[in-house]
Design a protein around this motif. Structure first.
Motif, PDB file in Angstrom:
ATOM      1  N   ILE A   5       0.844  -1.203   0.000  1.00  0.00           N
ATOM      2  CA  ILE A   5       0.000   0.000   0.000  1.00  0.00           C
ATOM      3  C   ILE A   5       0.875   1.247   0.000  1.00  0.00           C
ATOM      4  CG2 ILE A   5      -1.648   1.321   1.389  1.00  0.00           C
ATOM      5  CD1 ILE A   5      -2.944  -1.329   2.161  1.00  0.00           C
ATOM      6  N   LEU A   6       1.953   1.215   0.756  1.00  0.00           N
ATOM      7  CA  LEU A   6       2.877   2.347   0.773  1.00  0.00           C
ATOM      8  C   LEU A   6       3.487   2.565  -0.610  1.00  0.00           C
ATOM      9  CD1 LEU A   6       4.164   4.486   2.563  1.00  0.00           C
ATOM     10  CD2 LEU A   6       6.003   2.887   3.028  1.00  0.00           C
ATOM     11  N   THR A   7       3.819   1.487  -1.306  1.00  0.00           N
ATOM     12  CA  THR A   7       4.352   1.600  -2.670  1.00  0.00           C
ATOM     13  C   THR A   7       3.340   2.272  -3.585  1.00  0.00           C
ATOM     14  OG1 THR A   7       5.655  -0.415  -2.349  1.00  0.00           O
ATOM     15  CG2 THR A   7       5.291   0.300  -4.616  1.00  0.00           C
ATOM     16  N   LEU A   8       2.079   1.844  -3.504  1.00  0.00           N
ATOM     17  CA  LEU A   8       1.030   2.455  -4.336  1.00  0.00           C
ATOM     18  C   LEU A   8       0.867   3.934  -4.014  1.00  0.00           C
ATOM     19  CD1 LEU A   8      -1.686  -0.368  -4.210  1.00  0.00           C
ATOM     20  CD2 LEU A   8      -0.210   0.230  -6.148  1.00  0.00           C
ATOM     21  N   LEU A   9       0.876   4.266  -2.737  1.00  0.00           N
ATOM     22  CA  LEU A   9       0.715   5.664  -2.338  1.00  0.00           C
ATOM     23  C   LEU A   9       1.899   6.531  -2.750  1.00  0.00           C
ATOM     24  CD1 LEU A   9      -0.903   5.260   1.192  1.00  0.00           C
ATOM     25  CD2 LEU A   9      -1.989   6.066  -0.912  1.00  0.00           C
ATOM     26  N   VAL A  10       3.097   5.986  -2.694  1.00  0.00           N
ATOM     27  CA  VAL A  10       4.282   6.748  -3.117  1.00  0.00           C
ATOM     28  C   VAL A  10       4.199   7.062  -4.608  1.00  0.00           C
ATOM     29  CG1 VAL A  10       6.775   6.558  -3.515  1.00  0.00           C
ATOM     30  CG2 VAL A  10       5.815   6.011  -1.282  1.00  0.00           C
ATOM     31  N   PHE A  11       3.818   6.059  -5.421  1.00  0.00           N
ATOM     32  CA  PHE A  11       3.716   6.308  -6.852  1.00  0.00           C
ATOM     33  C   PHE A  11       2.588   7.287  -7.167  1.00  0.00           C
ATOM     34  CE2 PHE A  11       6.471   2.618  -7.369  1.00  0.00           C
ATOM     35  CZ  PHE A  11       7.270   3.056  -8.408  1.00  0.00           C
ATOM     36  N   GLN A  12       1.485   7.211  -6.423  1.00  0.00           N
ATOM     37  CA  GLN A  12       0.414   8.179  -6.631  1.00  0.00           C
ATOM     38  C   GLN A  12       0.878   9.579  -6.231  1.00  0.00           C
ATOM     39  OE1 GLN A  12      -3.333   7.411  -4.725  1.00  0.00           O
ATOM     40  NE2 GLN A  12      -4.251   9.256  -5.589  1.00  0.00           N
ATOM     41  N   PHE A  13       1.596   9.691  -5.134  1.00  0.00           N
ATOM     42  CA  PHE A  13       2.109  10.984  -4.684  1.00  0.00           C
ATOM     43  C   PHE A  13       3.065  11.593  -5.709  1.00  0.00           C
ATOM     44  CE2 PHE A  13       5.376  13.444  -2.387  1.00  0.00           C
ATOM     45  CZ  PHE A  13       4.559  14.469  -1.903  1.00  0.00           C
ATOM     46  N   VAL A  14       3.975  10.777  -6.225  1.00  0.00           N
ATOM     47  CA  VAL A  14       4.919  11.268  -7.240  1.00  0.00           C
ATOM     48  C   VAL A  14       4.154  11.716  -8.489  1.00  0.00           C
ATOM     49  CG1 VAL A  14       6.806  10.582  -8.778  1.00  0.00           C
ATOM     50  CG2 VAL A  14       6.860   9.931  -6.379  1.00  0.00           C
ATOM     51  N   GLY A  15       3.154  10.944  -8.878  1.00  0.00           N
ATOM     52  CA  GLY A  15       2.340  11.327 -10.031  1.00  0.00           C
ATOM     53  C   GLY A  15       1.613  12.643  -9.809  1.00  0.00           C
ATOM     54  N   GLU A  16       1.045  12.815  -8.601  1.00  0.00           N
ATOM     55  CA  GLU A  16       0.361  14.069  -8.272  1.00  0.00           C
ATOM     56  C   GLU A  16       1.335  15.241  -8.286  1.00  0.00           C
ATOM     57  OE1 GLU A  16      -2.837  14.653  -7.879  1.00  0.00           O
ATOM     58  OE2 GLU A  16      -3.595  12.613  -7.731  1.00  0.00           O
ATOM     59  N   CYS A  17       2.527  15.026  -7.753  1.00  0.00           N
ATOM     60  CA  CYS A  17       3.539  16.095  -7.743  1.00  0.00           C
ATOM     61  C   CYS A  17       3.944  16.483  -9.161  1.00  0.00           C
ATOM     62  CB  CYS A  17       4.764  15.656  -6.955  1.00  0.00           C
ATOM     63  SG  CYS A  17       4.483  15.564  -5.181  1.00  0.00           S
ATOM     64  N   LEU A  18       4.149  15.480 -10.012  1.00  0.00           N
ATOM     65  CA  LEU A  18       4.513  15.773 -11.405  1.00  0.00           C
ATOM     66  C   LEU A  18       3.392  16.500 -12.137  1.00  0.00           C
ATOM     67  CD1 LEU A  18       6.348  12.478 -12.422  1.00  0.00           C
ATOM     68  CD2 LEU A  18       7.364  14.729 -12.042  1.00  0.00           C
ATOM     69  N   ALA A  19       2.148  16.098 -11.885  1.00  0.00           N
ATOM     70  CA  ALA A  19       1.006  16.752 -12.531  1.00  0.00           C
ATOM     71  C   ALA A  19       0.907  18.216 -12.105  1.00  0.00           C
ATOM     72  CB  ALA A  19      -0.285  16.003 -12.201  1.00  0.00           C
ATOM     73  N   LYS A  20       1.115  18.491 -10.823  1.00  0.00           N
ATOM     74  CA  LYS A  20       1.060  19.876 -10.326  1.00  0.00           C
ATOM     75  C   LYS A  20       2.267  20.686 -10.783  1.00  0.00           C
ATOM     76  CE  LYS A  20      -2.612  19.470  -7.712  1.00  0.00           C
ATOM     77  NZ  LYS A  20      -3.878  19.914  -8.177  1.00  0.00           N
ATOM     78  N   LEU A  21       3.448  20.067 -10.741  1.00  0.00           N
ATOM     79  CA  LEU A  21       4.680  20.763 -11.085  1.00  0.00           C
ATOM     80  C   LEU A  21       4.694  21.197 -12.548  1.00  0.00           C
ATOM     81  CD1 LEU A  21       7.526  21.592 -10.073  1.00  0.00           C
ATOM     82  CD2 LEU A  21       8.324  19.381 -10.918  1.00  0.00           C
ATOM     83  N   PHE A  22       4.285  20.303 -13.432  1.00  0.00           N
ATOM     84  CA  PHE A  22       4.301  20.606 -14.869  1.00  0.00           C
ATOM     85  C   PHE A  22       2.945  21.056 -15.398  1.00  0.00           C
ATOM     86  CE2 PHE A  22       7.859  17.555 -14.365  1.00  0.00           C
ATOM     87  CZ  PHE A  22       8.878  18.415 -14.745  1.00  0.00           C
ATOM     88  N   MET A  23       1.976  21.266 -14.485  1.00  0.00           N
ATOM     89  CA  MET A  23       0.626  21.713 -14.840  1.00  0.00           C
ATOM     90  C   MET A  23       0.020  20.853 -15.956  1.00  0.00           C
ATOM     91  SD  MET A  23       0.932  25.815 -14.463  1.00  0.00           S
ATOM     92  CE  MET A  23       2.649  26.024 -14.883  1.00  0.00           C
ATOM     93  N   LEU A  24       0.088  19.548 -15.783  1.00  0.00           N
ATOM     94  CA  LEU A  24      -0.433  18.612 -16.776  1.00  0.00           C
ATOM     95  C   LEU A  24      -1.936  18.458 -16.620  1.00  0.00           C
ATOM     96  CD1 LEU A  24       2.330  15.894 -16.373  1.00  0.00           C
ATOM     97  CD2 LEU A  24       2.165  17.614 -18.168  1.00  0.00           C
ATOM     98  N   LYS A  25      -2.610  18.173 -17.712  1.00  0.00           N
ATOM     99  CA  LYS A  25      -4.049  17.963 -17.679  1.00  0.00           C
ATOM    100  C   LYS A  25      -4.397  16.519 -17.330  1.00  0.00           C
ATOM    101  CE  LYS A  25      -5.157  21.764 -20.543  1.00  0.00           C
ATOM    102  NZ  LYS A  25      -5.893  22.765 -19.861  1.00  0.00           N
ATOM    103  N   VAL A  26      -3.385  15.651 -17.267  1.00  0.00           N
ATOM    104  CA  VAL A  26      -3.576  14.245 -16.911  1.00  0.00           C
ATOM    105  C   VAL A  26      -3.600  14.142 -15.385  1.00  0.00           C
ATOM    106  CG1 VAL A  26      -2.600  11.931 -17.120  1.00  0.00           C
ATOM    107  CG2 VAL A  26      -2.345  13.554 -18.985  1.00  0.00           C
ATOM    108  N   PRO A  27      -4.563  13.392 -14.827  1.00  0.00           N
ATOM    109  CA  PRO A  27      -4.596  13.256 -13.361  1.00  0.00           C
ATOM    110  C   PRO A  27      -3.326  12.607 -12.820  1.00  0.00           C
ATOM    111  CG  PRO A  27      -6.632  12.443 -14.345  1.00  0.00           C
ATOM    112  CD  PRO A  27      -5.690  12.731 -15.464  1.00  0.00           C
ATOM    113  N   GLY A  28      -2.939  13.038 -11.642  1.00  0.00           N
ATOM    114  CA  GLY A  28      -1.732  12.518 -11.016  1.00  0.00           C
ATOM    115  C   GLY A  28      -1.789  11.023 -10.750  1.00  0.00           C
ATOM    116  N   ALA A  29      -2.985  10.512 -10.463  1.00  0.00           N
ATOM    117  CA  ALA A  29      -3.126   9.074 -10.218  1.00  0.00           C
ATOM    118  C   ALA A  29      -2.776   8.271 -11.471  1.00  0.00           C
ATOM    119  CB  ALA A  29      -4.545   8.758  -9.767  1.00  0.00           C
TER     120      ALA A  29
END
Length: 118
Positions: A5-29
């Motif tokens: 579960i921690l692995t899944l949450l870490v990858f979701q967190f990284v995805g959310e950070c990348l989506a916010k950082l690069f202002m992507l229209k793709v959801p972070g999840a």
């Protein structure tokens, strides 16, 4: 299971950070799932804790879908107004995905048969 579960949450967190950082229209999840896919491809296997966590989450998948079903009900007026466009998009998208899947499957079968001949 906690490690999975921690692995899944870490990858979701990284995805959310990348989506916010690069202002992507793709959801972070979604970005997180793609990153997890690449991680598992590079690793060439999964691990037991992740498998257990994913199995547990899939068992309760209908409970995760309920909120989106309720959200659709709240948008009934919009859906009714755009019903023709939604139905056309669903039908056309289904046929396109079926065609692409069939073409990929056909090429994979041909490649497998070609490898068996050699």
């Amino acid at each position: 299971m906690l490690k999975g579960i921690l692995t899944l949450l870490v990858f979701q967190f990284v995805g959310e950070c990348l989506a916010k950082l690069f202002m992507l229209k793709v959801p972070g999840a979604i970005i997180g799932m793609v990153l997890l896919l690449f991680f598992l491809i590079l690793r060439k296997q999964s691990f037991h804790a992740l498998d257990t966590s994913v199995f547990w989450l899939l068992r309760y998948l209908p409970l995760f879908i309920l909120p989106s079903g309720v959200g659709i009900i709240t948008q009934f007026d919009t859906i009714a107004h755009e019903a023709l466009a939604i139905v056309c998009a669903l039908v056309i998208g289904t046929f396109i995905s079926l065609g692409v899947s069939a073409k990929i499957m056909d090429s994979l079968i041909a490649k497998k048969e070609q490898n068996h001949e050699h």
